[in-house]
Write a protein that holds these residues in place. Structure first.
Motif, PDB file in Angstrom:
ATOM      1  N   VAL A  46       0.836  -1.198   0.000  1.00 29.47           N
ATOM      2  CA  VAL A  46       0.000   0.000   0.000  1.00 29.47           C
ATOM      3  C   VAL A  46       0.874   1.253   0.000  1.00 29.47           C
ATOM      4  O   VAL A  46       0.684   2.169  -0.812  1.00 29.47           O
ATOM      5  CB  VAL A  46      -0.946   0.006   1.213  1.00 29.47           C
ATOM      6  N   GLY A 172      -2.898  -1.456  -2.769  1.00 28.13           N
ATOM      7  CA  GLY A 172      -2.171  -0.212  -2.566  1.00 28.13           C
ATOM      8  C   GLY A 172      -2.338   0.738  -3.740  1.00 28.13           C
ATOM      9  O   GLY A 172      -2.642   1.930  -3.564  1.00 28.13           O
ATOM     10  N   ALA A 200      -0.071   6.703   2.772  1.00 29.02           N
ATOM     11  CA  ALA A 200       1.145   5.895   2.714  1.00 29.02           C
ATOM     12  C   ALA A 200       1.910   5.924   4.034  1.00 29.02           C
ATOM     13  O   ALA A 200       2.517   4.919   4.430  1.00 29.02           O
ATOM     14  CB  ALA A 200       2.043   6.397   1.585  1.00 29.02           C
ATOM     15  N   ALA A 203       0.287   3.434   6.342  1.00 27.42           N
ATOM     16  CA  ALA A 203       0.613   2.073   5.907  1.00 27.42           C
ATOM     17  C   ALA A 203       2.059   1.718   6.248  1.00 27.42           C
ATOM     18  O   ALA A 203       2.357   0.586   6.653  1.00 27.42           O
ATOM     19  CB  ALA A 203       0.365   1.933   4.406  1.00 27.42           C
TER      20      ALA A 203
END
Length: 422
Positions: A46, A172, A200, A203
């Protein structure tokens, strides 16, 4: 997936092989560590692919705002993937020295920092530079993740694990585009880039928390430039690996070109779709989430060769449907094309680790080098073809590339490839 001659839980040379009964066999499917590996790498996917393609959903908005052409706007994708391509091999050698997890942690942290700077770029040139640096940092994820999987997961489940990882990368890429499109439509591409970078960042933190300590890795001795070139040269002389590298270059290039320029086609007449609706075409990625896992499981029955060729066939069939002027048929074709691509990619990326008997991280890095060079070169040059001759010409060229890839794979790989037992 090496068979390592060291006691369970002890580090072992990543490229070695042995037959001792107490060799590290990898985490079995269903274990807690196996689950954490897949979850951690899914979050890495991701963080990586949301950032790498974060501008793709807003390319028409970016082109209009910055007063650049479609091909120039696509450089924000191509330079990021160039940066990734040129650094995957150096990252793989660094990972051999410091460890897979540490290398991935460094890369994902640096990429997130550069991503947060992208919305602040004062000029188009600075934007391109930041995207290049972001891609260079992201080079520390894809190939190392596959090498890590091959070392930490039981060999019997490696194909399924690789398919699960690729499924995570599709999520992602989808998440980044679905966030960027609607946000960009309302507040502009800069706010869209910021939103994706924040996603991001979350993640990346989850990856760092979840990923288990490596058990099947030991730092390699410093081989020097000559040793490094010998390792890479050995892989490049292997025709079976070369066939997979050709597949990676051509198919990823065609895949990125389709997603780069289909948005421009749909934003123009007769469709005239807004950016928010265009961003929904990336929901086709969900077909890749399914087929990448499905393909890994089918290798047990049909072998990697047959499943890979089937994926390439689906790509060509789906792309042919996009030649129609009917929006529903175009979208159905995109779903089929995307599913076929990720099925083929999950097989190709995982196969490199089983063909290479040593230097698995470098074998995977060469696959990623070809993969992202294709993304950069074909993904950008496809825009020149699209601008000059239109969508039909671009689609037909990519279909031809799919045929060349299928012939290469069919000729080089054995017809009766032994199935991979689950």
């Amino acid at each position: 997936m090496p068979d390592l001659a060291t006691p369970p839980g002890s580090p072992a040379p990543s490229g070695s092989s042995g037959s001792q009964g107490n060799a590290w066999q990898g985490h079995p499917k269903g274990s807690a560590a196996y689950g954490k590996i897949l979850a951690g790498l899914a979050f890495a996917g991701v963080a990586t692919f949301a950032q790498l393609y974060s501008t793709q959903a807003v390319l028409p908005i970016m082109a209009a705002d910055l007063q650049v052409t479609a091909a120039e706007a696509a450089l924000t994708i191509s330079l990021a993937t160039v940066g990734l391509a040129v650094t995957v091999i150096p990252w793989s050698f660094l990972a051999d020295r410091i460890g897979r997890v540490k290398a991935m942690a460094w890369g994902i942290s640096a990429a997130t920092a550069f991503g947060l700077l992208v919305p602040l770029a004062p000029t188009f040139g600075m934007l391109l530079a930041l995207r290049l640096f972001e891609g260079m940092a992201l080079g520390g994820i894809p190939a190392i993740a596959i090498a890590y999987l091959n070392e930490e997961v039981n060999r019997a489940h490696a194909a399924v694990a690789a398919g699960s990882y690729v499924a995570g990368t599709t999520l992602g890429g989808l998440a980044g585009r679905l966030v960027a499109g609607p946000v960009g439509d309302v507040w502009g591409w800069r706010t869209a880039a910021l939103a994706v970078s924040l996603l991001a960042t979350v993640a990346a933190v989850l990856f760092l928390i979840l990923i288990p300590r490596a058990k099947g890795f030991a730092a390699t001795r410093k081989a020097g430039l000559r040793g490094a070139l010998a390792t890479l040269g050995g892989h490049l002389r292997n025709p079976r690996l070369l066939a997979l590298y050709v597949q990676a270059f051509l198919m990823m290039g065609g895949f990125v070109a389709v997603y780069n320029y289909l948005g421009f086609r749909l934003s123009a007449e007769p469709f005239a779709l807004p950016a928010t609706l265009i961003s929904f075409i990336f929901l086709a990625y969900l077909s890749g989430t399914v087929t990448s896992r499905w393909a890994g499981g089918l290798t047990a029955r049909f072998g990697r060769r047959s499943v890979l060729l089937a994926g390439l066939g689906l790509m060509a069939a789906g792309l042919a449907l996009t030649l129609t002027p009917v929006l529903a048929v175009i979208l159905a074709g995109l779903v089929i094309f995307t599913g076929g691509f990720f099925a083929a990619h999950s097989i190709g990326s995982g196969w490199t680790g089983t063909i290479a008997t040593a230097g698995r991280a470098q074998a995977a890095s060469l696959y990623n080098l070809a993969y992202y060079l294709g993304s950069s070169l074909i993904g950008w040059s496809g825009g020149l073809l699209f601008q000059s001759l239109g969508w039909t010409a671009l689609a037909l060229v990519i279909v031809a590339m799919t045929f060349v890839t299928a012939v290469t794979v069919a000729v080089v790989h054995p017809r009766l490839n032994p199935p991979v037992r689950p």
